[in-house]
Design an enzyme around this catalytic site. Structure first.
Site, PDB file in Angstrom:
ATOM      1  N   ARG A   6       9.870   9.286   6.468  1.00 35.05           N
ATOM      2  CA  ARG A   6       9.777   9.071   7.917  1.00 35.05           C
ATOM      3  C   ARG A   6      10.993   8.335   8.468  1.00 35.05           C
ATOM      4  O   ARG A   6      11.208   8.319   9.668  1.00 35.05           O
ATOM      5  CB  ARG A   6       8.492   8.318   8.269  1.00 35.05           C
ATOM      6  CG  ARG A   6       8.460   6.906   7.745  1.00 35.05           C
ATOM      7  CD  ARG A   6       7.076   6.299   7.823  1.00 35.05           C
ATOM      8  NE  ARG A   6       6.697   5.958   9.195  1.00 35.05           N
ATOM      9  CZ  ARG A   6       5.603   5.251   9.504  1.00 35.05           C
ATOM     10  NH1 ARG A   6       4.793   4.848   8.556  1.00 35.05           N
ATOM     11  NH2 ARG A   6       5.328   4.946  10.739  1.00 35.05           N
ATOM     12  N   TRP A  22       0.889  -1.163   0.000  1.00 34.98           N
ATOM     13  CA  TRP A  22       0.000   0.000   0.000  1.00 34.98           C
ATOM     14  C   TRP A  22       0.925   1.210   0.000  1.00 34.98           C
ATOM     15  O   TRP A  22       0.643   2.238  -0.548  1.00 34.98           O
ATOM     16  CB  TRP A  22      -0.853  -0.031   1.268  1.00 34.98           C
ATOM     17  CG  TRP A  22      -2.073   0.815   1.293  1.00 34.98           C
ATOM     18  CD1 TRP A  22      -2.139   2.150   1.548  1.00 34.98           C
ATOM     19  CD2 TRP A  22      -3.421   0.392   1.088  1.00 34.98           C
ATOM     20  NE1 TRP A  22      -3.460   2.575   1.506  1.00 34.98           N
ATOM     21  CE2 TRP A  22      -4.259   1.521   1.236  1.00 34.98           C
ATOM     22  CE3 TRP A  22      -4.013  -0.844   0.792  1.00 34.98           C
ATOM     23  CZ2 TRP A  22      -5.648   1.452   1.108  1.00 34.98           C
ATOM     24  CZ3 TRP A  22      -5.385  -0.903   0.673  1.00 34.98           C
ATOM     25  CH2 TRP A  22      -6.188   0.238   0.821  1.00 34.98           C
ATOM     26  N   ASP A  74      -3.429   6.505   3.291  1.00 33.89           N
ATOM     27  CA  ASP A  74      -3.318   5.794   4.577  1.00 33.89           C
ATOM     28  C   ASP A  74      -4.659   5.683   5.291  1.00 33.89           C
ATOM     29  O   ASP A  74      -4.984   4.642   5.856  1.00 33.89           O
ATOM     30  CB  ASP A  74      -2.329   6.518   5.508  1.00 33.89           C
ATOM     31  CG  ASP A  74      -0.884   6.127   5.238  1.00 33.89           C
ATOM     32  OD1 ASP A  74      -0.655   5.118   4.533  1.00 33.89           O
ATOM     33  OD2 ASP A  74       0.014   6.827   5.739  1.00 33.89           O
ATOM     34  N   HIS A 122       0.861   8.807  10.274  1.00 30.88           N
ATOM     35  CA  HIS A 122       0.348   7.862   9.271  1.00 30.88           C
ATOM     36  C   HIS A 122      -0.843   7.050   9.771  1.00 30.88           C
ATOM     37  O   HIS A 122      -1.394   6.263   9.007  1.00 30.88           O
ATOM     38  CB  HIS A 122       1.460   6.905   8.818  1.00 30.88           C
ATOM     39  CG  HIS A 122       2.568   7.581   8.050  1.00 30.88           C
ATOM     40  ND1 HIS A 122       2.853   7.285   6.736  1.00 30.88           N
ATOM     41  CD2 HIS A 122       3.456   8.545   8.412  1.00 30.88           C
ATOM     42  CE1 HIS A 122       3.873   8.029   6.322  1.00 30.88           C
ATOM     43  NE2 HIS A 122       4.262   8.803   7.328  1.00 30.88           N
ATOM     44  N   HIS A 181      -4.749   1.265   9.499  1.00 29.37           N
ATOM     45  CA  HIS A 181      -4.137   2.532   9.918  1.00 29.37           C
ATOM     46  C   HIS A 181      -5.046   3.292  10.882  1.00 29.37           C
ATOM     47  O   HIS A 181      -4.681   4.367  11.358  1.00 29.37           O
ATOM     48  CB  HIS A 181      -3.814   3.412   8.708  1.00 29.37           C
ATOM     49  CG  HIS A 181      -2.540   3.015   8.020  1.00 29.37           C
ATOM     50  ND1 HIS A 181      -1.400   3.785   8.030  1.00 29.37           N
ATOM     51  CD2 HIS A 181      -2.213   1.898   7.336  1.00 29.37           C
ATOM     52  CE1 HIS A 181      -0.440   3.177   7.361  1.00 29.37           C
ATOM     53  NE2 HIS A 181      -0.906   2.023   6.919  1.00 29.37           N
ATOM     54  N   HIS A 210      -1.123  -6.639   9.083  1.00 25.47           N
ATOM     55  CA  HIS A 210      -0.954  -5.324   8.462  1.00 25.47           C
ATOM     56  C   HIS A 210      -0.377  -5.457   7.046  1.00 25.47           C
ATOM     57  O   HIS A 210      -0.874  -4.841   6.100  1.00 25.47           O
ATOM     58  CB  HIS A 210      -0.063  -4.438   9.334  1.00 25.47           C
ATOM     59  CG  HIS A 210      -0.098  -2.992   8.932  1.00 25.47           C
ATOM     60  ND1 HIS A 210      -0.893  -2.065   9.557  1.00 25.47           N
ATOM     61  CD2 HIS A 210       0.539  -2.329   7.951  1.00 25.47           C
ATOM     62  CE1 HIS A 210      -0.735  -0.881   8.975  1.00 25.47           C
ATOM     63  NE2 HIS A 210       0.134  -1.019   7.997  1.00 25.47           N
ATOM     64  N   ASP A 218      -1.606  -4.230   3.469  1.00 30.02           N
ATOM     65  CA  ASP A 218      -0.767  -3.301   2.705  1.00 30.02           C
ATOM     66  C   ASP A 218      -0.405  -3.879   1.346  1.00 30.02           C
ATOM     67  O   ASP A 218      -0.355  -3.160   0.351  1.00 30.02           O
ATOM     68  CB  ASP A 218       0.548  -3.062   3.456  1.00 30.02           C
ATOM     69  CG  ASP A 218       0.494  -1.807   4.329  1.00 30.02           C
ATOM     70  OD1 ASP A 218      -0.523  -1.107   4.325  1.00 30.02           O
ATOM     71  OD2 ASP A 218       1.505  -1.554   5.020  1.00 30.02           O
ATOM     72  N   ASP A 258       6.519   7.609   3.201  1.00 24.32           N
ATOM     73  CA  ASP A 258       7.015   6.401   3.871  1.00 24.32           C
ATOM     74  C   ASP A 258       8.538   6.325   3.865  1.00 24.32           C
ATOM     75  O   ASP A 258       9.141   5.765   4.775  1.00 24.32           O
ATOM     76  CB  ASP A 258       6.435   5.143   3.210  1.00 24.32           C
ATOM     77  CG  ASP A 258       5.027   4.843   3.694  1.00 24.32           C
ATOM     78  OD1 ASP A 258       4.688   5.229   4.835  1.00 24.32           O
ATOM     79  OD2 ASP A 258       4.265   4.217   2.935  1.00 24.32           O
ATOM     80  N   HIS A 285      -0.425  11.301   0.396  1.00 25.89           N
ATOM     81  CA  HIS A 285      -0.130  10.051   1.114  1.00 25.89           C
ATOM     82  C   HIS A 285      -1.172   9.744   2.199  1.00 25.89           C
ATOM     83  O   HIS A 285      -1.651   8.614   2.318  1.00 25.89           O
ATOM     84  CB  HIS A 285       1.258  10.160   1.749  1.00 25.89           C
ATOM     85  CG  HIS A 285       1.744   8.873   2.337  1.00 25.89           C
ATOM     86  ND1 HIS A 285       2.390   7.915   1.575  1.00 25.89           N
ATOM     87  CD2 HIS A 285       1.671   8.369   3.586  1.00 25.89           C
ATOM     88  CE1 HIS A 285       2.686   6.882   2.348  1.00 25.89           C
ATOM     89  NE2 HIS A 285       2.268   7.131   3.573  1.00 25.89           N
ATOM     90  N   HIS A 335      -0.784   3.332  -2.640  1.00 25.99           N
ATOM     91  CA  HIS A 335      -0.710   4.793  -2.668  1.00 25.99           C
ATOM     92  C   HIS A 335      -0.708   5.328  -4.099  1.00 25.99           C
ATOM     93  O   HIS A 335      -1.317   6.351  -4.389  1.00 25.99           O
ATOM     94  CB  HIS A 335       0.539   5.270  -1.929  1.00 25.99           C
ATOM     95  CG  HIS A 335       0.375   5.231  -0.436  1.00 25.99           C
ATOM     96  ND1 HIS A 335      -0.441   6.107   0.245  1.00 25.99           N
ATOM     97  CD2 HIS A 335       0.899   4.417   0.504  1.00 25.99           C
ATOM     98  CE1 HIS A 335      -0.407   5.842   1.538  1.00 25.99           C
ATOM     99  NE2 HIS A 335       0.397   4.813   1.725  1.00 25.99           N
TER     100      HIS A 335
END
Ligand SMILES: *[C@@H]1O[C@H](CO)[C@@H](O)[C@H](O)[C@H]1NC(C)=O
Ligand SMILES: *[C@@H]1O[C@H](CO)[C@@H](O)[C@H](O)[C@H]1NC(C)=O
Length: 397
Positions: free
Chosen positions: A75, A23, A156, A87, A162, A185, A189, A72, A152, A28
Site C-alpha cells: 500500500r 499485527w 485485518d 484494510h 480495523h 491502534h 497491532d 501493508d 491479509h 498476520h
C-alpha cells in the site's frame, strides 16, 4: 523475521522483538500459519502454484505466512496506494466506547465497496473465477495479488480497531502502555501480542506431539505462541465452538443455493441489503459482515477505554492549564497521574490488559482469523474428488 533455532527461553528471544513488529507482521503471520495447519491436503499445492509463479519472491518452501504482511508494504507503493482503504471499515455513526454502530442509520464512511469486508468478497470472487481457468495454468499477478490480499484481509478484519473509523481506528488516541507512549491502534497491532510472546509459559518452546502443527511452524519467535493457541484454544477451550465460527446466516433469498453463478451475482447486487449493512458481501458460505459484527462490538465492550472520553484524558495532550480540572478528581487518581512519566491513560493494568489476557480476547481473534481463512481457502480450492480426510485439526471442523 526468521530464526533458525529457538532458544531454550522464550523470554530472551522475545526480548529482541523490535517494536516495529505488529499485527502487520506477527498477527498476520500467526493467522496465516494457523490457517495453513487447517488446509485440506489438496489445497496448499494449489496455493503454492499461485504464489510461486512469482519465483523471485521465493527462496524457501512455500508458506502462507511469508506473504501475509505483503499488503501493508504494497500500500506504500504508488500503484497499490488505492488499496489503503481496503484494510479497514468504519461507520459514520460509530463512536466507541459511547455508541457502537455497524453501520447505523448514517451508513459507512468512505467510498462504497472500498473497505475490508468488500475487499474480502472482491478477492474471493477473483479466486473463484480463476478456479474456472485452472486449465490454462497461467497465473497472472492479478490472481496472485488476490490471494495475498485475502490472506491479509482475513487478518485485518479480526483486529477490532480495523472495524471503526473513530480517530482513524484509534491511531490518533495516545495512550500509555507500561509507561511507554503509544496509541490505541498500535497497542492492539503490536504491544498486546509482544507482551504475550514475552510472558509465554516455557513449555511451549518444546514441540507439540502434533505433526500437523509442527510441520507448519518455521522456527519463528512466535512458534511457542501458536502452540499455545492450538493446545489451549483449538484443542481446548474452543474445541466445541470452532464450527460455529464458520456458520453464516441463511437468508430467505439465498437458501435455494446452489444457483448458477450469474444468479448469485444478481443476488449479491440486489439481495440481502438489509442483512449485511448494505455491503452485499455476505452469502451463506462466506459472510465477512456477519463474522465482523461481534468483533466490531468488542470496541464498546473492552477495546476502547471509557476513560479516554473522561476528564484527564479527553484531550489530545495534557498541559498545565488543566490543573483546574484536576482539582475535581480523586486525590489517589491525581497522585498516580502526576507520578507517571507521561500523562496518558495507562493501559497495562489488571482492568485493561489483564482482562484482555485472561479472557483470551487477542488469542481468540487470531485463532478465528486463521480458522476462517482456512475455511475460505478450502472452500475455494479443495478438490472434492480427493477423499483424503485431512489432518487431525481439519477433522475437528
Ligand atoms: C475488485 O475491485 C477492483 C477495484 O475496485 C475492481 O477493478 C474489480 O473489478 C473488482 N473485482 C471483482 C471480482 O469484484
Ligand atoms: C503448558 O503450561 C500451561 C500452564 O501450566 C498448561 O496449562 C498447558 O497445558 C501446558 N501445555 C503443554 C503443551 O504442556
Amino acid at each position: 523475521m526468521r530464526l533458525s533455532t529457538l532458544s531454550s527461553s522464550v523470554f530472551t528471544v522475545a526480548a529482541l522483538i523490535p517494536q516495529a513488529l505488529s499485527w502487520g507482521v506477527v498477527g498476520h503471520e500467526v493467522v496465516a500459519t494457523v490457517a495453513q495447519m487447517h488446509l485440506h491436503p489438496s489445497v496448499l499445492p494449489k496455493l503454492c502454484a499461485i504464489l510461486e509463479s512469482d519465483a523471485s519472491n521465493y527462496d524457501r518452501s512455500c508458506h502462507l505466512a511469508t506473504v501475509a504482511a505483503w499488503a501493508d508494504q504494497a500500500r506504500r507503493e504508488p500503484r497499490y496506494r488505492w488499496t489503503g482503504p481496503l484494510h479497514y471499515i468504519g461507520a459514520k455513526d460509530d463512536y466507541p466506547s459511547t455508541s457502537c454502530a455497524f453501520p447505523g442509520s448514517g451508513g459507512w464512511e468512505g467510498r462504497s465497496h472500498i473497505n475490508v469486508l468488500s475487499g474480502i468478497r472482491n478477492v474471493t470472487t477473483v479466486l473463484q473465477d480463476y478456479q474456472g481457468d485452472v486449465a490454462t495454468a497461467d497465473v497472472d499477478e492479478y490472481v496472485q495479488d488476490a490471494l495475498k490480499f485475502l490472506i491479509h484481509f482475513l487478518g485485518d478484519m479480526h483486529q477490532p480497531l480495523h472495524l471503526t473509523g473513530r480517530d482513524r481506528g484509534g491511531n490518533d488516541d495516545k495512550v500509555s502502555f507500561d509507561g511507554r507512549v503509544t496509541n490505541l491502534h498500535s497497542l492492539w497491532d503490536t504491544l498486546l501480542i509482544a507482551q504475550r510472546l514475552r510472558t509465554l509459559h516455557r513449555n511451549y518452546t518444546r514441540p507439540l506431539p502434533l505433526p500437523d502443527v509442527e510441520n507448519n511452524l518455521r522456527g519463528t519467535i512466535y512458534d511457542p505462541y501458536i502452540r499455545r493457541l492450538v493446545w489451549e484454544g483449538i484443542l481446548g477451550k474452543y474445541e466445541h465452538e470452532l464450527s460455529s465460527w464458520l456458520t453464516c446466516p441463511t437468508t430467505d433469498r439465498l437458501h435455494v443455493l446452489p444457483l448458477p453463478r450469474w444468479q448469485r451475482v444478481l443476488l449479491w447486487l440486489f439481495g440481502s441489503k438489509s442483512k449485511d449493512g448494505g455491503l452485499d458481501v455476505d452469502d451463506e458460505i462466506l459472510c465477512p459482515y456477519h463474522w465482523a459484527q461481534p468483533i466490531h462490538a468488542l470496541n464498546c465492550e473492552i477495546v476502547w477505554p471509557t476513560e479516554l472520553d473522561q476528564p484527564l484524558y479527553n484531550r489530545i495532550s495534557y498541559t498545565s492549564h488543566v490543573s483546574e480540572e484536576i482539582s475535581i478528581v480523586d486525590v489517589d487518581d491525581l497522585e498516580s497521574f502526576t507520578r507517571r512519566k507521561n500523562s496518558y491513560l495507562e493501559l497495562d493494568t489488571p482492568e485493561y490488559a489483564g482482562r484482555i489476557r485472561d479472557e483470551w480476547i487477542v488469542e481468540k481473534l487470531l485463532t478465528q482469523g486463521g480458522i476462517r481463512l482456512a475455511a475460505v481457502l478450502n472452500w475455494l480450492f479443495a478438490d472434492s474428488t480427493d477423499s483424503r480426510s485431512g489432518n487431525l485439526l481439519i477433522r475437528k471442523l
